[in-house]
Enzyme design. Structure first.
Site, PDB file in Angstrom:
ATOM      1  N   SER A 242      -0.481  -1.046   9.652  1.00 48.03           N
ATOM      2  CA  SER A 242       0.395   0.102   9.459  1.00 48.03           C
ATOM      3  C   SER A 242       0.294   0.667   8.037  1.00 48.03           C
ATOM      4  O   SER A 242      -0.764   1.093   7.612  1.00 48.03           O
ATOM      5  CB  SER A 242       1.825  -0.325   9.801  1.00 48.03           C
ATOM      6  N   HIS A 447       3.607  -0.903  18.191  1.00 49.36           N
ATOM      7  CA  HIS A 447       3.272  -1.026  16.772  1.00 49.36           C
ATOM      8  C   HIS A 447       3.407  -2.453  16.217  1.00 49.36           C
ATOM      9  O   HIS A 447       2.565  -2.922  15.466  1.00 49.36           O
ATOM     10  CB  HIS A 447       4.176  -0.080  15.982  1.00 49.36           C
TER      11      HIS A 447
END
Ligand SMILES: *[C@@H]1O[C@H](CO)[C@@H](O)[C@H](O)[C@H]1NC(C)=O
Ligand SMILES: *[C@@H]1O[C@H](CO)[C@@H](O)[C@H](O)[C@H]1NC(C)=O
Length: 471
Positions: A242, A447
């Site tokens: 990320s 995610h």
């Protein structure tokens, strides 16, 4: 007094929300409102009357979100809308997940520090420190070994902890160590392990005046240089998750001399272009990103505090009052990054909640939100006037990704709230040396599954391991 303040904020927020027209139609109004807010906030009385700065901003956002059009625009009305937690999408699985979660509550790992965890599972541990050129003191954790160096970099609201809290069998740091790698884990400025500066305290607003731009320009180079020097090697393998990828893309394009120090970069859920992001918070902030930051700034609210009323508002928006949503929505990182239930190890949730979130600045979030709106991967937008001063142009410069010559391998997924396949594809096309792109073969992979998925080994690690071996 409080009432006036609140009204002003709401008025400002609302006008911006109505299509970014306010600065065109009422240029004077914005400045006046800001001046008034500045004046009032400067008075000692303000501090005693106002509930708190965070509460005021939250109230303003709450008012905005009561306007249906604004909500629809902010969180999206298409099929892209993230699965907010409500009875419909958790019916049936809720009880099982809650039972697992409760079983996990006894797990003592939830309260152990990252160092104690690593030692508990029998790995050697070293702690290191380095100072960036702009004075931040950063901690790194290392599971030393004679093998090649792998540097792990966490995401937004994360820390080194992220790589060891999936349990002894599934955590990336342990898997790499067992494989013989010399594992280093970085910590960006502002997270719980890196809250120090040679001059400033975290209570100083200026301490928090950074986004992932500064993490990429200063933190990563300092840590990478330190690791290479300490291990006496010329290059390392970098794995980012990320924001750990965003900051890497910043470094590779802003400080291209660092590309040769990276023999391979693996990007887990790469985040650069954001226009398709499904995170409600990123979307919610975006029409107001230009507005919220000055407000936050006026109130000296620089650190992104997980317990702010602002997030309570977001919770209200996204989650209903079921017992499961109370658990999932209690964690800020989950709210922002999203989660799926398919790969969620609910038994391990208490351990994750014990270590995440780890701290961030408001600017990190607003910088992402700007990307959602602009569709471009570029430097922080301070508004055209200030941009002129800072960049010599009204629009902030884009990051020149073509300068990024380190080999990059991208892992992405369809259900990722932050990193959308179309945005990843755009990144793949622009990067100077993208060598590989891989979609996780799981339709609900989200995610945070890139760190803690139940099937991390088969879905991520097997491929990652081959890539590391091949370079
Ligand atoms: C590199 O390491 C040596 C000794 O290990 C140390 O004296 C030197 O200051 C280090 N340089 C940097 C840039 O960290
Ligand atoms: C789930 O979490 C528990 C508690 O940390 C752990 O013991 C177990 O191995 C995990 N399961 C998987 C599949 O990772």
């Amino acid at each position: 007094m409080t009432y006036i303040m609140r009204w002003l904020i709401i008025a400002m927020a609302f006008t911006i929300c109505q299509g970014q027209l306010s600065s065109v139609l009422f240029p004077g109004f914005m400045n006046t409102a800001r001046n008034i807010i500045g004046t009032i906030a400067g008075q000692p009385l303000f501090n005693t009357v106002a509930k708190s700065a965070g509460d005021l901003v939250a109230d303003a956002v709450f008012e905005i979100t009561r306007v249906p059009v604004a909500v629809a625009r902010a969180v999206g009305v298409s099929d892209n809308t993230p699965a907010v937690i409500n009875d419909n999408n958790i019916r049936g699985i809720s009880d099982a997940i809650l039972a697992d979660y409760r079983a996990g509550l006894k797990n003592r790992d939830a309260a152990l520090s990252v160092g104690d965890l690593i030692r508990k599972y029998g790995y050697p541990l070293e702690k290191h420190e380095t100072v960036t050129d702009d004075g931040y003191i950063l901690s790194m954790y290392r599971i030393p070994s004679k093998g090649p160096v792998v540097f792990l970099m966490h995401g937004l609201l994360g820390s080194a902890d992220d790589f060891v809290i999936a349990g002894p069998e599934n955590s990336l740091a342990y898997l790499l160590s067992k494989e013989g790698y010399d594992v280093w884990m970085g910590n960006a400025r502002g997270n719980k392990h890196s809250r120090r500066h040679v001059e400033m305290e975290p209570s100083n607003a200026r301490f928090w005046d950074f986004s992932w731009h500064e993490i990429g320009c200063w933190d990563l180079p300092a840590m990478i240089d330190y690791v290479l020097n300490t291990t006496d090697t010329k290059s390392l393998k970098y794995i980012g998750h990320s924001q750990g990828t965003t900051s890497f893309f910043v470094m590779g394009s802003q400080r291209p001399e660092y590309n040769k120090k990276i023999s391979l970069m693996i990007a887990l859920s790469p985040v650069a272009f954001m226009s398709n992001s499904r995170s409600p918070l990123i979307r919610l902030l975006s029409p107001n990103a230009g507005l919220l930051y000055p407000i936050f700034k006026t109130f000296g609210l620089y650190e992104f505090l997980p317990d702010s009323t602002f997030l309570r508002v977001l919770r209200k928006l996204m989650c209903d009052a079921s017992p499961l949503s109370e658990v999932m929505c209690s964690n800020t990182a989950m709210l922002i990054c999203g989660f799926g239930f398919a790969e969620l190890n609910a038994t391990n949730l208490p351990v994750i909640f014990g270590h995440v979130p780890s701290g961030a600045s408001v600017k990190q979030l607003t910088h992402y939100s700007q990307g959602y709106l602009s569709g471009d991967f570029k430097q922080y937008d301070y508004g055209s006037q200030n941009n002129l001063e800072k960049y010599g142009r009204e629009v902030p410069p884009s990051y020149p990704l073509e300068k990024l010559t380190a080999p990059v391998s991208l892992f992405y997924s369809d259900a990722d709230w932050l990193s959308h396949p179309d945005d990843v594809d755009k990144l793949y096309q622009r990067l100077g040396n993208a060598i590989d792109i891989h979609k996780i073969p799981h339709s609900q992979f989200n995610h945070l599954d890139f760190l803690w998925a139940k099937h991390f080994k088969t879905l991520i690690y097997e491929r990652l391991r081959k890539l590391l071996k091949a370079t």
